[in-house]
Design an enzyme around this catalytic site. Structure first.
Site, mmCIF file in Angstrom:
data_model
loop_
_atom_site.group_PDB
_atom_site.id
_atom_site.type_symbol
_atom_site.label_atom_id
_atom_site.label_comp_id
_atom_site.label_asym_id
_atom_site.label_seq_id
_atom_site.Cartn_x
_atom_site.Cartn_y
_atom_site.Cartn_z
ATOM 1 C CB SER A 159 -0.945 -0.031 1.200
ATOM 2 O OG SER A 159 -1.970 0.924 1.075
ATOM 3 C CG ASP B 120 -7.106 -2.601 -3.578
ATOM 4 O OD1 ASP B 120 -7.802 -2.035 -2.723
ATOM 5 O OD2 ASP B 120 -5.858 -2.640 -3.526
ATOM 6 C CG HIS C 34 -5.859 -2.344 0.281
ATOM 7 N ND1 HIS C 34 -5.189 -1.803 -0.793
ATOM 8 C CD2 HIS C 34 -5.277 -1.830 1.392
ATOM 9 C CE1 HIS C 34 -4.246 -0.996 -0.363
ATOM 10 N NE2 HIS C 34 -4.268 -0.998 0.959
#
Length: 393
Positions: free
Chosen positions: A196, A324, A353
């Site tokens: 991320s 996502d 995610h």
């Protein structure tokens, strides 16, 4: 009796229909996109999961639930931390970074001087104790490599030493960490892996320093490619409820824990920042002020990987899921990726995610973990085990 048979028939019918849909529409091989046919061939040979069908968790029909189940439940099932060795790195500006090393002490073809090193960058609210980070650190160690988790400033519960913290557009701390590690182990190859926000920092670092980045390769998981569009996606009603509020709460908590540092900064209105209800509001009234960006739009432009695809000169593997909400499919610059032979994008149809769960259990080795470990061997054994020749990639 008739009602029982009727109910049983309905249950069986629904089960069969669901299973049929799952096997025909959900279970698919990952999509691989890259600008190099040689790279694609290399990855498919070295990473078997790329040519196998991926069976997402049975709750994959809703990507949001997939993310929550695989990450939150995963954290709840973490029993203990690995035997990290903590190193406190003093920064030139007066701050400090905490590096948590997970050393490999077993027998292998690498000695302490040449043992490959994986630098792990967690996501926005992650740290060395996060479930997915522990899996990455342990996975590298089990393969015979040395892992080191780069905890973002103040992210592991330790208060800041000054008013400097972290954001996706700032690569200065990563530069110092990589330089420090290369001085400690000048003969060891170094690879960076980020999830991320950690992936955004790595990608920006690669784009900024090019061939002089000090890394032999990188991998980014669930990396948002366009920061502006990500924040808009997270402001959709359901995403706002499930993710945005939770993440913003964590950001406000971070400010409260370090308030004495930010109160000294005349550029920041701490009381205003503590009223933020979304990530975008937090970035507008806090991040942009601390880092001196002209505006939140300016910050998001600098933070976004989609603007820098052509600049990357180091092999990097990106893993994204088409469902996502942090990295919507329409934000991924596939056309630009196809023009750069140094970038490979692996896309699964489901995964959420930082989820990529496999079948039922969130503690089962995920698709992300499998690809990550196979990619480690592909990079380190390929280049340093002399099993292949580097030009082939």
């Amino acid at each position: 009796m008739w009602k029982y048979k009727s109910s049983l028939g309905i249950f069986v019918g629904v089960s069969v229909a669901t299973l049929t849909y799952y096997l025909t529409r959900v279970v698919k091989k990952p999509l691989l996109i890259t600008g190099s046919a040689a790279c694609a061939d290399f990855l498919q040979r070295r990473c078997p999961v790329l040519v196998q069908e991926y069976y997402p968790t049975v709750w994959c029909f809703t990507s949001r639930l997939h993310t929550i189940m695989c990450s939150v439940l995963g954290d709840l099932t973490t029993w203990k931390l690995p035997p990290y060795r903590r190193e406190i790195l003093d920064m030139p500006d007066g701050g400090e970074l905490h590096l948590d090393w997970l050393d490999h002490h077993g027998n292998s073809h690498h000695d302490n001087r040449t043992r490959p090193i994986i630098v792990i960058l967690p996501g926005m609210s992650g740290h060395s104790g996060s479930y997915y980070v522990i899996n990455l650190a342990r996975g590298g160690c089990e393969r015979g490599y040395r892992s080191v988790v780069y905890n973002h400033r103040g992210s592991n519960g330790v208060k800041l030493k000054n008013n400097r913290y972290y954001c996706a557009a700032d690569t200065s701390d990563l530069l110092l960490v990589v330089s420090h590690i290369r001085k400690l182990y000048p003969e060891a190859p170094v690879m960076a892996v980020g999830a991320s926000l950690g992936g955004m920092i790595i990608f920006n670092y690669l784009a900024k320093f090019g061939a002089h980045c000090g890394l032999v390769a990188a991998m980014v998981m669930s990396m948002p490619w366009d920061a502006s569009k990500t924040t808009k996606s997270l402001e959709e009603p359901l995403n706002q409820l499930l993710f945005n509020k939770y993440l913003t709460y964590g950001l406000r908590k971070y400010i409260r824990q370090n308030r004495e540092m930010f109160d000294k900064d005349s550029r920041v209105d701490v009381d205003h920042a503590l009223k933020s209800s979304t990530i975008a509001e937090h970035d507008d009234c806090f991040t942009t002020k601390v880092f001196g960006f002209e505006s939140v739009e300016h910050f998001y432009t600098l933070a976004s990987a989609c603007n820098k695809v052509s600049r990357v000169q180091t092999p990097v593997l990106s893993l994204n899921a088409a469902d996502d909400v942090f990295a919507p499919l329409y934000t991924i610059p596939t056309e630009e990726i196809e023009k750069n032979p140094n970038i490979a994008l692996v896309m699964t149809s489901h995964g959420g995610h930082i989820g990529f769960g496999d079948w039922l259990s969130p503690t089962r080795e995920s698709f992300m973990d499998k690809l990550y470990q196979q990619y480690l061997d592909a990079v380190f054994k390929f280049k340093y085990g002399e099993e292949e020749h580097i030009e082939e990639m």
